[in-house]
Design a protein around this motif. Structure first.
Motif, mmCIF file in Angstrom:
data_model
loop_
_atom_site.group_PDB
_atom_site.id
_atom_site.type_symbol
_atom_site.label_atom_id
_atom_site.label_comp_id
_atom_site.label_asym_id
_atom_site.label_seq_id
_atom_site.Cartn_x
_atom_site.Cartn_y
_atom_site.Cartn_z
ATOM 1 N N ASN A 1 1.136 4.170 -3.067
ATOM 2 C CA ASN A 1 0.933 5.606 -2.838
ATOM 3 C C ASN A 1 2.197 6.408 -3.146
ATOM 4 O O ASN A 1 2.133 7.484 -3.753
ATOM 5 C CB ASN A 1 0.504 5.854 -1.393
ATOM 6 C CG ASN A 1 -0.868 5.281 -1.097
ATOM 7 O OD1 ASN A 1 -1.716 5.180 -1.986
ATOM 8 N ND2 ASN A 1 -1.105 4.887 0.142
ATOM 9 N N SER B 1 0.842 -1.207 0.000
ATOM 10 C CA SER B 1 0.000 0.000 0.000
ATOM 11 C C SER B 1 0.871 1.248 0.000
ATOM 12 O O SER B 1 0.596 2.218 -0.717
ATOM 13 C CB SER B 1 -0.915 0.011 1.224
ATOM 14 O OG SER B 1 -1.793 -1.088 1.196
ATOM 15 N N GLU C 1 -13.295 -4.119 6.098
ATOM 16 C CA GLU C 1 -12.797 -3.408 4.922
ATOM 17 C C GLU C 1 -13.799 -3.475 3.772
ATOM 18 O O GLU C 1 -14.082 -2.472 3.118
ATOM 19 C CB GLU C 1 -11.457 -4.019 4.491
ATOM 20 C CG GLU C 1 -10.718 -3.210 3.447
ATOM 21 C CD GLU C 1 -9.347 -3.783 3.149
ATOM 22 O OE1 GLU C 1 -8.440 -3.005 2.846
ATOM 23 O OE2 GLU C 1 -9.186 -5.022 3.225
ATOM 24 N N CYS C 2 -14.353 -4.659 3.542
ATOM 25 C CA CYS C 2 -15.321 -4.849 2.461
ATOM 26 C C CYS C 2 -16.590 -4.032 2.712
ATOM 27 O O CYS C 2 -17.112 -3.365 1.810
ATOM 28 C CB CYS C 2 -15.662 -6.333 2.333
ATOM 29 S SG CYS C 2 -16.836 -6.705 1.019
ATOM 30 N N ALA D 1 -16.951 -1.348 4.621
ATOM 31 C CA ALA D 1 -16.679 0.091 4.559
ATOM 32 C C ALA D 1 -16.535 0.569 3.111
ATOM 33 O O ALA D 1 -17.081 1.610 2.733
ATOM 34 C CB ALA D 1 -15.412 0.408 5.348
ATOM 35 N N GLU D 2 -15.816 -0.202 2.295
ATOM 36 C CA GLU D 2 -15.589 0.209 0.907
ATOM 37 C C GLU D 2 -16.865 0.158 0.071
ATOM 38 O O GLU D 2 -17.098 1.014 -0.774
ATOM 39 C CB GLU D 2 -14.514 -0.680 0.271
ATOM 40 C CG GLU D 2 -13.110 -0.376 0.762
ATOM 41 C CD GLU D 2 -12.054 -1.183 0.031
ATOM 42 O OE1 GLU D 2 -12.435 -1.984 -0.852
ATOM 43 O OE2 GLU D 2 -10.866 -1.015 0.347
ATOM 44 N N SER D 3 -17.681 -0.858 0.307
ATOM 45 C CA SER D 3 -18.890 -1.016 -0.509
ATOM 46 C C SER D 3 -19.979 -0.005 -0.161
ATOM 47 O O SER D 3 -20.912 0.196 -0.936
ATOM 48 C CB SER D 3 -19.437 -2.439 -0.368
ATOM 49 O OG SER D 3 -19.764 -2.717 0.981
ATOM 50 N N HIS D 4 -19.867 0.642 1.011
ATOM 51 C CA HIS D 4 -20.897 1.604 1.420
ATOM 52 C C HIS D 4 -20.334 3.005 1.654
ATOM 53 O O HIS D 4 -20.993 3.834 2.290
ATOM 54 C CB HIS D 4 -21.591 1.119 2.704
ATOM 55 C CG HIS D 4 -22.377 -0.142 2.532
ATOM 56 N ND1 HIS D 4 -21.813 -1.390 2.697
ATOM 57 C CD2 HIS D 4 -23.673 -0.354 2.185
ATOM 58 C CE1 HIS D 4 -22.732 -2.318 2.479
ATOM 59 N NE2 HIS D 4 -23.864 -1.726 2.159
ATOM 60 N N GLN D 5 -19.141 3.274 1.142
ATOM 61 C CA GLN D 5 -18.529 4.576 1.409
ATOM 62 C C GLN D 5 -19.304 5.734 0.774
ATOM 63 O O GLN D 5 -19.227 6.874 1.235
ATOM 64 C CB GLN D 5 -17.083 4.580 0.914
ATOM 65 C CG GLN D 5 -16.915 4.306 -0.563
ATOM 66 C CD GLN D 5 -15.456 4.262 -0.969
ATOM 67 O OE1 GLN D 5 -14.594 4.725 -0.231
ATOM 68 N NE2 GLN D 5 -15.166 3.722 -2.133
ATOM 69 N N HIS D 6 -20.083 5.450 -0.276
ATOM 70 C CA HIS D 6 -20.853 6.503 -0.944
ATOM 71 C C HIS D 6 -22.031 6.985 -0.093
ATOM 72 O O HIS D 6 -22.578 8.066 -0.327
ATOM 73 C CB HIS D 6 -21.396 5.982 -2.278
ATOM 74 C CG HIS D 6 -22.348 4.834 -2.128
ATOM 75 N ND1 HIS D 6 -21.918 3.549 -1.841
ATOM 76 C CD2 HIS D 6 -23.707 4.777 -2.197
ATOM 77 C CE1 HIS D 6 -22.973 2.749 -1.758
ATOM 78 N NE2 HIS D 6 -24.064 3.463 -1.962
#
Length: 243
Positions: free
Chosen positions: A54, A50, A166-167, A169-174
């Motif tokens: 970056n 990671s 992680e999954c 959080a990422e799938s609902h960040q919008h």
């Protein structure tokens, strides 16, 4: 005469085409020779990849491939440690072969604790690289011995829950943006997701409390690898000399 002129023109065009092709090939060969390739296959168990992603993005965008620390610097840091030894930061920095390691710190030279800042960074960075290298070796040995993971191990439960967090959080960040914009259905879903995250984090906290006892029973790295520090360094040196 016209035919001769056409033949000459064809020859010139062919010659130009060949020359152009050769120059492109030569440029390609040079690019291949200059392409830098270095990797540590840690299986994603550390934050190294990671960080590399970056850092390399920042170095590419700003075109500061020497001033911003990234994968290339890590390679030369390991090479310096192989040649000069553990924690010999000053010797490594003074060696002209590893001048690239000084580039990211040139902006800090006027600070009073300049050397301390640089040495602490190098020590932290090497610790991360060492951790990734140890994991790479463990994964290689596990694959060689056809070993499988113990699903009942506390660290595996923690790893599974972390992946779920992680999954989720990422799938609902919008949802956060939509909720702030006044979208009531999105707000309701966001509350449910936050509750799920809270439950997962609570489970992770329980898993973490069980880890110290488990970690205390884990033998030292050198014992697990069945290698001394000298052998590990020797292996790194041999690997760096491979084409």
């Amino acid at each position: 005469d016209e035919k001769k002129d056409d033949d000459k023109r064809d020859v010139v065009m062919l010659q130009n085409g060949e020359i152009l092709k050769e120059s492109v090939d030569e440029r390609h060969k040079k690019a291949v020779k200059q392409r830098f390739m270095f990797n540590i296959a840690d299986g994603g168990f550390t934050e190294l990849h990671s960080l590399w992603q970056n850092e390399e993005r920042a170095a590419t965008v700003t075109k500061k491939t020497y001033e911003i620390w990234h994968r290339r610097h890590d390679y030369w840091l390991l090479a310096g440690i192989i040649n000069h030894g553990y924690a010999r930061w000053q010797d490594i920095q003074n060696d002209p072969r590893y001048a690239i390691l000084n580039e990211p710190f040139k902006g800090e030279m006027n600070r009073g604790n300049f050397l301390e800042i640089k040495n602490k960074f190098l020590a932290r960075r090497f610790k991360l690289l060492e951790q990734a290298l140890v994991i790479e070796e463990q994964l290689r040995r596990a694959a060689y011995l056809n070993m499988s993971e113990d699903p009942s191990h506390p660290s595996m439960a923690l790893n599974t829950r972390f992946a779920e967090v992680e999954c989720l959080a990422e799938s609902h960040q919008h949802l956060s943006k939509e909720s702030m914009a006044g979208n009531k259905p999105a707000n309701a879903v966001l509350h449910k997701v936050l509750k799920q995250l809270e439950e997962l984090l609570s489970d992770m906290k329980a898993d973490v409390t069980r880890l110290p006892a488990t970690i205390a029973r884990i033998p030292p790295v050198a014992v697990r690898l069945q290698m001394s520090e000298r052998n590990i360094l020797s292996r790194l040196a041999n690997r760096s000399s491979e084409p």
